[in-house]
Design a protein around this motif. Structure first.
Motif, PDB file in Angstrom:
ATOM      1  N   LEU A 134       0.959  -1.237   0.113  1.00 55.16           N
ATOM      2  CA  LEU A 134      -0.139  -0.017   0.120  1.00 55.16           C
ATOM      3  C   LEU A 134       0.701   1.315   0.032  1.00 55.16           C
ATOM      4  O   LEU A 134       1.795   1.247   0.537  1.00 55.16           O
ATOM      5  CB  LEU A 134      -0.949  -0.148   1.084  1.00 55.16           C
ATOM      6  N   VAL A 135       0.420   2.190  -0.715  1.00 58.64           N
ATOM      7  CA  VAL A 135       1.092   3.641  -0.710  1.00 58.64           C
ATOM      8  C   VAL A 135       0.002   4.410  -0.194  1.00 58.64           C
ATOM      9  O   VAL A 135      -1.183   4.694  -1.099  1.00 58.64           O
ATOM     10  CB  VAL A 135       1.777   3.956  -1.770  1.00 58.64           C
ATOM     11  N   ASN A 136      -0.215   5.247   0.754  1.00 60.39           N
ATOM     12  CA  ASN A 136      -1.143   6.013   1.366  1.00 60.39           C
ATOM     13  C   ASN A 136      -2.507   5.393   1.364  1.00 60.39           C
ATOM     14  O   ASN A 136      -3.333   5.829   0.889  1.00 60.39           O
ATOM     15  CB  ASN A 136      -1.145   7.379   0.649  1.00 60.39           C
ATOM     16  N   SER A 137      -2.448   4.255   1.719  1.00 68.06           N
ATOM     17  CA  SER A 137      -3.794   3.399   1.795  1.00 68.06           C
ATOM     18  C   SER A 137      -4.220   2.621   0.564  1.00 68.06           C
ATOM     19  O   SER A 137      -5.152   2.010   0.347  1.00 68.06           O
ATOM     20  CB  SER A 137      -4.814   4.022   2.512  1.00 68.06           C
ATOM     21  N   ALA A 138      -3.540   3.132  -0.682  1.00 69.82           N
ATOM     22  CA  ALA A 138      -3.967   2.635  -1.999  1.00 69.82           C
ATOM     23  C   ALA A 138      -3.188   1.321  -2.413  1.00 69.82           C
ATOM     24  O   ALA A 138      -1.978   1.349  -2.214  1.00 69.82           O
ATOM     25  CB  ALA A 138      -3.824   3.908  -2.726  1.00 69.82           C
ATOM     26  N   ASP A 139      -3.871   0.327  -2.929  1.00 73.42           N
ATOM     27  CA  ASP A 139      -3.185  -0.839  -3.588  1.00 73.42           C
ATOM     28  C   ASP A 139      -2.370  -0.437  -4.620  1.00 73.42           C
ATOM     29  O   ASP A 139      -2.535   0.196  -5.485  1.00 73.42           O
ATOM     30  CB  ASP A 139      -4.193  -1.812  -3.815  1.00 73.42           C
ATOM     31  N   VAL A 140      -1.050  -1.055  -4.608  1.00 76.27           N
ATOM     32  CA  VAL A 140      -0.046  -0.743  -5.672  1.00 76.27           C
ATOM     33  C   VAL A 140       0.438  -1.997  -6.266  1.00 76.27           C
ATOM     34  O   VAL A 140       1.722  -2.105  -6.626  1.00 76.27           O
ATOM     35  CB  VAL A 140       1.194   0.247  -5.052  1.00 76.27           C
ATOM     36  N   SER A 141      -0.251  -3.062  -6.245  1.00 79.10           N
ATOM     37  CA  SER A 141       0.194  -4.385  -6.728  1.00 79.10           C
ATOM     38  C   SER A 141      -0.137  -4.588  -8.227  1.00 79.10           C
ATOM     39  O   SER A 141      -0.836  -3.823  -8.639  1.00 79.10           O
ATOM     40  CB  SER A 141      -0.308  -5.519  -5.812  1.00 79.10           C
ATOM     41  N   ASP A 142       0.437  -5.481  -8.813  1.00 82.87           N
ATOM     42  CA  ASP A 142       0.387  -5.682 -10.179  1.00 82.87           C
ATOM     43  C   ASP A 142      -1.109  -6.760 -10.479  1.00 82.87           C
ATOM     44  O   ASP A 142      -0.936  -7.830  -9.771  1.00 82.87           O
ATOM     45  CB  ASP A 142       1.529  -6.336 -10.894  1.00 82.87           C
TER      46      ASP A 142
ATOM     47  N   GLY B 159       0.124 -10.190  -8.851  1.00 83.10           N
ATOM     48  CA  GLY B 159       0.112  -9.924  -7.461  1.00 83.10           C
ATOM     49  C   GLY B 159       1.183  -9.362  -6.715  1.00 83.10           C
ATOM     50  O   GLY B 159       1.084  -8.965  -5.620  1.00 83.10           O
ATOM     51  N   ALA B 160       2.383  -9.127  -7.525  1.00 85.86           N
ATOM     52  CA  ALA B 160       3.532  -8.559  -6.742  1.00 85.86           C
ATOM     53  C   ALA B 160       3.494  -7.175  -6.812  1.00 85.86           C
ATOM     54  O   ALA B 160       2.726  -6.410  -7.343  1.00 85.86           O
ATOM     55  CB  ALA B 160       4.813  -9.016  -7.395  1.00 85.86           C
ATOM     56  N   THR B 161       4.243  -6.527  -5.687  1.00 89.09           N
ATOM     57  CA  THR B 161       4.270  -5.085  -5.863  1.00 89.09           C
ATOM     58  C   THR B 161       4.897  -4.672  -7.134  1.00 89.09           C
ATOM     59  O   THR B 161       5.637  -5.066  -7.911  1.00 89.09           O
ATOM     60  CB  THR B 161       5.344  -4.632  -4.559  1.00 89.09           C
ATOM     61  N   ALA B 162       4.231  -3.548  -7.532  1.00 90.41           N
ATOM     62  CA  ALA B 162       4.701  -2.833  -9.037  1.00 90.41           C
ATOM     63  C   ALA B 162       4.426  -1.356  -8.998  1.00 90.41           C
ATOM     64  O   ALA B 162       3.448  -0.546  -9.389  1.00 90.41           O
ATOM     65  CB  ALA B 162       3.752  -3.440 -10.085  1.00 90.41           C
ATOM     66  N   ILE B 163       5.304  -0.666  -8.265  1.00 89.11           N
ATOM     67  CA  ILE B 163       5.343   0.719  -8.096  1.00 89.11           C
ATOM     68  C   ILE B 163       6.815   1.298  -7.712  1.00 89.11           C
ATOM     69  O   ILE B 163       7.487   0.560  -6.932  1.00 89.11           O
ATOM     70  CB  ILE B 163       4.370   1.409  -7.191  1.00 89.11           C
ATOM     71  N   ASN B 164       7.182   2.261  -8.377  1.00 87.91           N
ATOM     72  CA  ASN B 164       8.604   2.957  -7.861  1.00 87.91           C
ATOM     73  C   ASN B 164       8.109   4.589  -7.361  1.00 87.91           C
ATOM     74  O   ASN B 164       7.729   5.229  -8.513  1.00 87.91           O
ATOM     75  CB  ASN B 164       9.620   2.849  -8.787  1.00 87.91           C
ATOM     76  N   ILE B 165       8.587   4.849  -6.233  1.00 88.16           N
ATOM     77  CA  ILE B 165       8.400   6.389  -5.968  1.00 88.16           C
ATOM     78  C   ILE B 165       9.737   6.608  -5.449  1.00 88.16           C
ATOM     79  O   ILE B 165      10.235   5.951  -4.849  1.00 88.16           O
ATOM     80  CB  ILE B 165       7.143   6.827  -5.279  1.00 88.16           C
ATOM     81  N   PRO B 166       9.945   8.016  -5.743  1.00 84.88           N
ATOM     82  CA  PRO B 166      11.336   8.604  -5.105  1.00 84.88           C
ATOM     83  C   PRO B 166      11.420   8.321  -3.613  1.00 84.88           C
ATOM     84  O   PRO B 166      10.346   8.894  -2.974  1.00 84.88           O
ATOM     85  CB  PRO B 166      11.207  10.092  -5.694  1.00 84.88           C
ATOM     86  N   ILE B 167      12.476   8.132  -2.996  1.00 84.52           N
ATOM     87  CA  ILE B 167      12.668   7.730  -1.472  1.00 84.52           C
ATOM     88  C   ILE B 167      12.568   9.121  -0.825  1.00 84.52           C
ATOM     89  O   ILE B 167      12.160   9.108   0.260  1.00 84.52           O
ATOM     90  CB  ILE B 167      13.948   7.134  -1.345  1.00 84.52           C
ATOM     91  N   ASP B 168      12.773  10.282  -1.573  1.00 83.30           N
ATOM     92  CA  ASP B 168      12.750  11.675  -0.971  1.00 83.30           C
ATOM     93  C   ASP B 168      11.425  11.957  -0.632  1.00 83.30           C
ATOM     94  O   ASP B 168      11.081  12.771   0.293  1.00 83.30           O
ATOM     95  CB  ASP B 168      13.197  12.616  -1.872  1.00 83.30           C
ATOM     96  N   VAL B 169      10.245  11.431  -1.073  1.00 76.87           N
ATOM     97  CA  VAL B 169       9.146  12.074  -0.660  1.00 76.87           C
ATOM     98  C   VAL B 169       8.319  10.826   0.329  1.00 76.87           C
ATOM     99  O   VAL B 169       7.355  11.223   0.728  1.00 76.87           O
ATOM    100  CB  VAL B 169       8.208  11.771  -1.680  1.00 76.87           C
TER     101      VAL B 169
END
Length: 816
Positions: free
Chosen positions: A184-192, A196-206
């Motif tokens: 989850l990112v901010n409670s939103a599902d981010v899987s493929d 079913g695997a995780t599928a997102i990249n966001i900058p570590i600075d945020v």
């Protein structure tokens, strides 16, 4: 399992009764108040859910309820420091506790100063016993200061007990495959939706924090059978502009003393500030990456995987009025990974390229009613596409010592998911104690359209002639949809100031399986001592996983024919396999329970002893069934796995120095032919009958230690040590048949020590700073091989390869 939850409640109830009966006021006091913000006209808005910590003769932590109120009871007399924290806001105050009295301490939240290198390490947050059972957090200070070779937030998850990076480089949380866990990112599902695997990249600075729940009894969490990770992003600055820039200089690739092109280029830029002061804040972060990662056991200039990606994250935070706030974000994350799966026995030509394209948009609105109820509405949409592309058109051949030809699989996957969620949390109600009720509904629609093609494969023996040929049917086009609906409700019941029950019930409906599953859960926290320094936690519950869309698409994939060959190339036997789902798909289910004791031995030393157990059934397992010249490639819900973990963790904090150490004894055992192993991003061509054994990421003994140390001359020292049992592997012969039980052998013990030192220095220009430092990875240059020659017919049988050598990295960040 039917009797587990009632039995647990009875046992805890008896124990609670004895503790509550013995609990008296004694010579203690109480602190209570409200967490709020004030506008220019003096109007107040409560801040529900704010974290409130209390530090002094006792150390406590709680959360403000739906009306913004908090309370600390049974406090020894003395002076305390209060701190309240919420996204982008903070409040501090000193209060004196007098025995037998109630001290009022209202906390007015102010906007916190935000910069890209802010280090947040609150004493109570680091040492509190009030965090949920089975949860661990990587906070913002660790995200900034700990050595991180890839500089992605998920790379720091192995700092947590029970989280390991498996032999394939994938993160596995508490004995679960990546496809079994939630993301989850901010409670939103981010899987493929497909794998079913995780599928997102966001900058570590945020990223503000990453929390892992190994036993998430809150019924908001669902559609997984393992653990769940939840990323919280940082709130934008409502008052001032801030910018950070880092990694502007490239790193060159060196070979025999000469420069041979670029090794990496990884610039990052992040800025935040007000659009409308005190009302609307804006955050934008860009992260570009070009990286080569070598496999030292391959020839020079043919030994690198190549990653090129561009991650963008945009967020807008709004304070609409005293009772309403909102957040909107947009994430873009395309990437190209060339020579995916490169290793000692698979050269560049025989690997695939994995090209991914994705974006996700998200809106959340929060409304506090006049009575203090909280309504949270959330809508998200994501698109994620993936292509698996061969690097050569030459025939794919599996040899004993290497692999030749182009990769045998070509995939094109286009997926999307839209999800809507409503959660209502009531203000506290009082009936035999305090009750905080929460109900919610969640609806998601996912779709998968794709194309799949398989090319012939030959298994070549030691003598150099083919032993077996695998041929496939014509390419397939796929189109699958899925609707998922969930209803849930929970009651956080506090019958006394020392006992809390978290009771929940969740219903999940899945259109792929056509079933509605009921998942009851119950957790508790019991203060065994009046000062709150010894807390017993635990619970039990059921969890149902979603069905990845690759599963219902399986019967439509190309079939295969396996042909046995003689040394002269004559056909000895031939079997045609048809893809089927035996018995129809069902949702995998896990039964979980845990117990944990947290003891604050000293004001700055916390000891945790915990045990958890998970049993997953109805998992998807793939196995070939042969009936003479015909056969079935059967996918069935007959799989199961079992995980247990005993953990001892200590955490010591003094000032700005924090030291963490843990030992975990665990066992991960189950069926080995999981679906993604043969039809995921990097599928295996040969499918042998299923067996049960140690899971590939099983590490029975693990010692982990890491620290953030405030050193002399304003230096921050961050060492990390990870030592665990080597991962298991199987033996095969030249025909790629398993020899003996699978996963009976192990790689050598893994030991890695990393270290980073950094310092924040002011620049001559006002409010300008820089962070400089360097990191060393694998300080002692231990081999830690990742590949093994497991073919008993090889002259290199049982030799290990592809270790990671000592690596140095610099750190330079500009802040203004």
């Amino acid at each position: 399992m039917k009797d587990l939850i009632p039995s647990l409640v009875v046992v805890i109830g008896v124990l609670a009764a004895s503790v509550v009966a013995a609990d008296t006021k004694g010579e203690t006091g109480t602190v209570q108040g409200m967490v709020f913000t004030a506008d220019a006209a003096g109007g107040r808005s409560v801040v529900p859910g704010a974290k409130v910590s209390l530090t002094g003769p006792a150390v406590r932590e709680t959360e403000a309820d739906a009306t913004g109120k908090y309370v600390f009871t049974a406090l020894p007399p003395g002076s305390y420091k209060l701190k309240a924290q919420a996204p982008g806001m903070i409040a501090t105050q000193t209060v004196v506790v007098v025995a037998g009295t109630v001290s009022q301490a209202p906390l007015e939240m102010k906007v916190a100063v935000v910069s890209a290198s802010t280090s947040v390490t609150a004493t109570a947050d680091a040492l509190g016993t009030e965090e949920p059972a089975g949860s661990n957090t990587v906070g913002q200070s660790a995200l900034n200061d700990m050595p991180n070779l890839s500089e992605r937030f998920e790379s720091l998850l192995p700092l947590l007990p029970g989280v390991v990076r498996g032999p394939d480089g994938v993160i596995n949380m508490n004995g679960a495959r990546s496809s079994q866990s939630g993301s989850l990112v901010n409670s939103a599902d981010v899987s493929d939706p497909a794998t079913g695997a995780t599928a997102i990249n966001i900058p570590i600075d945020v990223v503000s924090s990453v929390q892992v729940f190994s036993t998430p009894y809150n019924p908001e969490y669902g559609r997984f059978t393992g653990a769940v990770s939840e990323v919280e992003t940082r709130t934008g600055d409502f008052n001032k502009f801030h910018t950070s820039i880092q990694h502007l200089l490239p790193r060159f690739r060196r070979l025999n003393g000469s420069i041979m092109g670029l090794a990496s280029v990884t610039p990052r830029v992040t800025f935040t500030g007000p659009i409308v002061k005190d009302r609307v804040a804006f955050t934008q972060s860009f992260d570009y990456r070009f990286e080569r990662t070598p496999v030292d056991s391959l020839p020079p200039l043919q030994s690198d995987t190549k990653l090129e990606s561009f991650d963008s994250y945009t967020q807008i935070d709004l304070r609409i009025n005293q009772r309403q706030t909102a957040t909107a974000s947009f994430a873009l994350f395309p990437q190209k990974l060339d020579y995916f799966g490169l290793n000692t026995f698979t050269p560049q030509e025989s690997t695939p390229n994995l090209h991914e394209r994705g974006y996700q948009t998200y809106v959340q609105h929060r409304y506090v009613t006049g009575s203090g109820d909280l309504l949270t509405s959330q809508l998200s949409f994501r698109r994620f596409d993936a292509d698996v592309l061969p690097n050569s058109v030459a025939p794919y051949e599996l040899l004993v010592e290497t692999t030749e030809g182009g990769f045998f699989n070509h995939q094109q996957r286009n997926t999307s998911r839209v999800e809507w969620q409503e959660i209502f949390q009531s203000h506290p109600h009082h009936f035999h104690g305090s009750h905080e009720l929460k109900v919610g509904i969640d609806f998601a629609h996912s779709s998968y359209d794709g194309h799949e093609q398989f090319l012939p494969v030959e298994i070549v023996g030691v003598a150099g002639y083919p032993l077996e040929r695998i041929q496939f049917g014509p390419s397939s086009r796929l189109s699958v949809g899925q609707n998922e609906t969930a209803w849930f409700g929970s009651d956080k019941w506090m019958p006394s100031k020392r006992l809390t029950f978290d009771l929940g019930l969740r219903f999940d409906q899945d259109s792929v399986t056509g079933s509605t599953n009921t998942a009851p859960r119950a957790g508790f926290e019991l203060a065994l001592t009046g000062d709150g320094k010894t807390v017993l936690k635990g619970g039990a519950g059921l969890f149902y996983d979603r069905v990845p869309l690759d599963i219902p698409a399986f019967p439509h994939l190309p079939g295969r024919t396996v042909v046995g060959l003689s040394p002269l190339g004559q056909i000895l036997n031939s079997t045609d396999y048809v893809n089927i789902i035996s018995g129809g798909p069902r949702n995998p289910r896990s039964q979980v329970w845990n117990l944990e004791v947290d003891r604050k031995i000293l004001s700055n030393l916390l000891l945790r002893v915990a045990y958890q157990q998970r049993h997953t059934v109805h998992d998807f397992v793939l196995t070939p069934l042969t009936f003479g010249p015909t056969g079935l490639l059967s996918l069935a819900n007959r799989g199961s796995d079992f995980y247990r973990e005993f953990q001892v963790t200590g955490r010591y904090q003094m000032g700005h120095t924090t030291v963490n150490a843990s030992y975990v004894r665990s066992r991960a055992f189950g069926d080995l032919n999981d679906f993604n192993q043969f039809f995921g991003n990097n599928p295996q061509a040969v499918i042998q009958p299923n067996q049960r054994g140690r899971l590939p990421f099983d590490a029975p003994n693990r010692f982990l230690a890491w620290a953030e140390i405030a050193g002399p001359w304003k230096l921050t020292l961050a060492p990390a040590l990870d030592a665990h049992t080597g991962f298991p592997y199987s033996l095969v012969n030249q025909s790629r048949e398993f020899v003996g039980p699978r996963n009976e052998r192990r790689l050598p013990r893994f030991i890695s020590a990393d270290f980073q030192i950094s310092r924040r220095i002011p620049l001559p220009i006002k409010e300008r700073h820089a962070v400089i430092g360097f990191a060393v990875f694998n300080v002692f240059n231990r081999s830690n091989p990742r590949d093994v020659q497991n073919d008993i017919d090889s002259y290199r049988f049982h030799e290990f390869f592809n270790g990671v050598s000592r690596t140095f990295r610099g750190k330079f960040v500009l802040e203004f």
